[in-house]
Design an enzyme around this catalytic site. Structure first.
Site, short mmCIF file in Angstrom:
data_model
loop_
_atom_site.label_atom_id
_atom_site.label_comp_id
_atom_site.label_asym_id
_atom_site.label_seq_id
_atom_site.Cartn_x
_atom_site.Cartn_y
_atom_site.Cartn_z
N MET A 20 1.63 -1.51 7.67
CA MET A 20 0.57 -2.38 7.10
C MET A 20 0.01 -1.68 5.87
SD MET A 20 -3.00 -3.56 8.93
CE MET A 20 -3.46 -1.91 9.44
N ASP A 22 -2.54 -3.19 2.19
CA ASP A 22 -3.81 -3.77 1.73
C ASP A 22 -4.37 -4.91 2.59
OD1 ASP A 22 -2.44 -2.47 -0.30
OD2 ASP A 22 -2.70 -4.05 -1.78
N GLN A 38 -1.10 -6.93 4.05
CA GLN A 38 0.25 -6.63 3.60
C GLN A 38 1.02 -6.01 4.76
OE1 GLN A 38 1.26 -6.67 -0.34
NE2 GLN A 38 0.27 -8.44 0.56
N TRP A 46 6.77 1.08 3.76
CA TRP A 46 6.48 -0.05 2.87
C TRP A 46 7.77 -0.76 2.46
CZ3 TRP A 46 7.59 -1.82 -2.04
CH2 TRP A 46 6.75 -2.82 -2.55
N TRP A 81 2.59 -10.39 -2.24
CA TRP A 81 1.68 -9.26 -2.44
C TRP A 81 0.22 -9.68 -2.36
CZ3 TRP A 81 4.41 -5.77 -6.67
CH2 TRP A 81 5.56 -5.21 -6.08
N ASP A 146 -2.75 -8.82 -8.13
CA ASP A 146 -3.93 -8.77 -7.25
C ASP A 146 -5.13 -9.57 -7.77
OD1 ASP A 146 -2.19 -6.94 -6.03
OD2 ASP A 146 -3.21 -5.20 -6.88
N GLU A 200 -5.18 -1.67 -9.80
CA GLU A 200 -4.76 -2.55 -8.71
C GLU A 200 -6.01 -3.08 -8.01
OE1 GLU A 200 -0.49 -0.93 -7.25
OE2 GLU A 200 -2.16 0.14 -6.38
N ASP A 233 -3.76 3.14 -9.32
CA ASP A 233 -2.39 3.37 -8.88
C ASP A 233 -2.01 4.84 -9.07
OD1 ASP A 233 0.04 2.68 -7.90
OD2 ASP A 233 0.78 1.74 -9.73
N1 DQQ Z 1 -0.18 -3.20 -2.78
C1 DQQ Z 1 0.33 -4.53 -3.02
C2 DQQ Z 1 0.09 -4.80 -4.45
C3 DQQ Z 1 -1.03 -3.91 -4.77
C4 DQQ Z 1 -0.71 -2.68 -3.99
C5 DQQ Z 1 1.78 -4.57 -2.64
C6 DQQ Z 1 -1.89 -1.79 -3.71
O1 DQQ Z 1 -0.18 -6.15 -4.70
O2 DQQ Z 1 -1.17 -3.68 -6.14
O3 DQQ Z 1 1.95 -4.29 -1.26
O4 DQQ Z 1 -1.67 -0.99 -2.58
#
Ligand code: DQQ
Length: 539
Positions: A20, A22, A38, A46, A81, A146, A200, A233
């Site tokens: 898991m 975001d 997510q 991931w 996402w 995002d 992000e 990021d």
């Molecule tokens: N995680 C998502 C993105 C975001 C990033 C992808 C931040 O949309 O920018 O899993 O952890």
């Protein structure tokens, strides 16, 4: 693997298995809190990202629901996402999210519930006109993601912001829309800060200057300040700035240039990322969700079959005493898990001592504690230019005149494993106290495949205040809040001996001069019900 099961948390939100990250689209709708996230349905690392979904009456006990959205369109086939929900005045829900396309482009898409009368919002449709936004000219295909919750403008339009970058400058693009299907890119940027890299999960919301309640995202005016949060990021931390939102200029201006977006304050000085707030209209509060990753190895995650938890949701408000930071506090509902409590009043610890606390069990706790340094030592101690930085100084073993002191959690009897959560106090050259609040993982585990960093930062302690903390302990997570939530530090720890019935807790004082007095209340915490989905739940 049952051998690793003690690391599983008991009252933090997690899927049953797999990866898991975001939080997505949190909201309160028709009596239920909705939480999307997510999720990789295929493993504990991931990848293959889709939207998991769960509902709750109190954000503590959860019912897992079927995946809300999967990667089944060309515009999100490489990943569904992160995104945010906007509830319109008529109750309609607009869910905006980023899709990673078949051509590896980040685009924004719209989705909405199939049946708005279903309080569980089980089924979702993707808008036939998707994508609703492509990266604008000058923005790289992989730097556009995002979307935020929308807020209403005085012109009667909805406005969103989306994080990106120009070279190494983090930026927030702004769009207006009337129907969430077509958008107008506004000139200028909500904010741009050189050197901060890709932004992000931007979040943007008002906080009341005077009142304690939270505010709907569309509120603006002289009685509010605005908060802008970005997830960097490049360094994987969530930074916030407090300031004003100039609607005409479409600009966020921080109160203090030194604490601009992405360079100043952090929500949490430990592990906490990609967070997002929502306005909870049922309790008139703003609630913050944050993703808390693992600090063990990827190999360990695959072996245990899961990775990541969500922090206990926190109410967020402006600290009226300082005006320059937020206060974050676990939502009151977590207190419903409190079982028996033990109280310790005025325990004294001499310089360089450790005081055991007689508790039945210590792997699921809610701890509230206050500390005082003896007055004599405070007066006698000479002023100094000493600097202390949680992450680079010697942690809980570096001794100064007035600290460190605090608690050792998830410790074993022989102190071969322990995690100190502590204050380090320095009497500055003007006689004022400078206080750091830290969590030291360097002796948290005998295992060698885990990160053992020391986290923390400064915390304002105002005249007349005691040193106060709150800690939530849940097997492999330690969430700590100092001075009512001015500074927060979350860590993940993986003890091998200090588990289940063998875990202990101590009060320690490693100062060289000061005697420290502590008063604590410690609750055993019940486990939350986090129930798997069964088709018959859907009636
Ligand atoms: N995680 C998502 C993105 C975001 C990033 C992808 C931040 O949309 O920018 O899993 O952890």
């Amino acid at each position: 693997n049952s051998m690793l099961s003690w690391q599983r948390t008991a009252f933090h939100f997690q899927p049953e298995k797999n990866w898991m990250n975001d939080p997505n689209g949190p909201m309160y709708y028709k009596g239920w809190y909705h939480f999307f996230y997510q999720y990789n349905p295929n493993g504990a690392i991931w990848g293959d990202i889709v939207w998991g979904h769960a509902v709750s009456k109190d954000m503590i006990h959860w019912l897992h629901l079927p995946l809300a959205m999967v990667a089944d369109e060309w515009y999100d086939i490489q990943g569904v996402w992160t995104g945010s929900a906007t509830i319109l005045p008529d109750g309609k829900i607009m869910m905006l999210y980023t899709g990673f396309t078949n051509n590896s482009v980040q685009v924004q898409n719209l989705a909405y519930p199939v049946d708005p009368s279903d309080p569980l919002l089980v089924d979702w449709i993707k808008h036939p006109g998707n994508p609703v936004l492509f990266p604008p000219p000058g923005i790289d295909d992989k730097d556009f993601r995002d979307p935020t919750t929308a807020w209403f403008t005085s012109e009667g339009k909805w406005r969103i912001t989306i994080g990106s970058k120009h070279n190494k400058t983090g930026i927030a693009l702004v769009y207006d829309t009337e129907d969430f299907m077509t958008y107008e890119l506004k000139e200028g940027l909500l904010r741009a800060v050189p050197g901060t890299g890709m932004w992000e999960c931007v979040d943007f919301f008002p906080v009341s200057k005077k009142a304690e309640n939270g505010l709907d995202t569309s509120i603006n005016g002289a009685h509010v300040k605005h908060v802008m949060k970005v997830s960097l990021d490049d360094d994987r931390h969530d930074y916030y700035a407090i300031g004003t939102y100039d609607e005409d200029k479409i600009l966020f201006i921080p109160d203090d240039g030194k604490n601009d977006v992405g360079i100043g304050l952090r929500y949490d000085y430990g592990i906490f990322y990609a967070s997002k707030t929502f306005y909870d209209q049922s309790k008139d509060r703003r609630v913050l969700w944050g993703w808390i990753g693992e600090s063990d190895s990827e190999y360990a995650d695959v072996t245990k079959g899961w990775a990541s938890v969500q922090g206990i949701p926190r109410t967020v408000k402006l600290d009226k005493k300082t005006d320059s930071n937020l206060l974050q506090w676990p939502v009151a509902e977590v207190e419903s898990l409190r079982l028996r409590s033990d109280e310790f009043k005025n325990l004294e610890a001499k310089p360089g001592s450790v005081v055991p606390l007689d508790l039945e069990s210590t792997t699921q706790l809610d701890i509230v504690a206050e500390f005082e340094i003896d007055k004599e030592a405070l007066e006698k101690t000479a002023q100094s230019n000493e600097e202390y930085t949680c992450s680079t100084s010697g942690g809980a073993t570096q001794r100064g005149a007035l600290g460190p002191f605090g608690l050792l959690v998830l410790a074993d009897d022989g102190l071969s494993e322990y995690t100190p959560v502590y204050f380090y106090v320095i009497k500055g050259s003007n006689g004022d106290l400078k206080t750091s609040f830290c969590s030291d993982q360097s002796r948290s585990s005998l295992a060698n495949d885990v990160h053992k960093q020391i986290f923390g930062s400064f915390v304002p302690v105002l005249k007349g205040e005691k040193f106060s903390l709150r800690i939530l302990v849940d097997h492999s997570i330690v969430e700590s809040f100092a001075q009512g939530g001015r500074t927060c530090v979350t860590s993940r720890v993986y003890p091998t001996k200090a588990i289940y019935g063998a875990a202990r807790m101590f009060f320690f004082n490693n100062a060289t001069e000061a005697t420290v007095t502590a008063s604590l209340k410690v609750w055993q915490m019940n486990s939350a019900f986090i129930r798997p989905f069964h088709p018959d739940h859907k009636s």
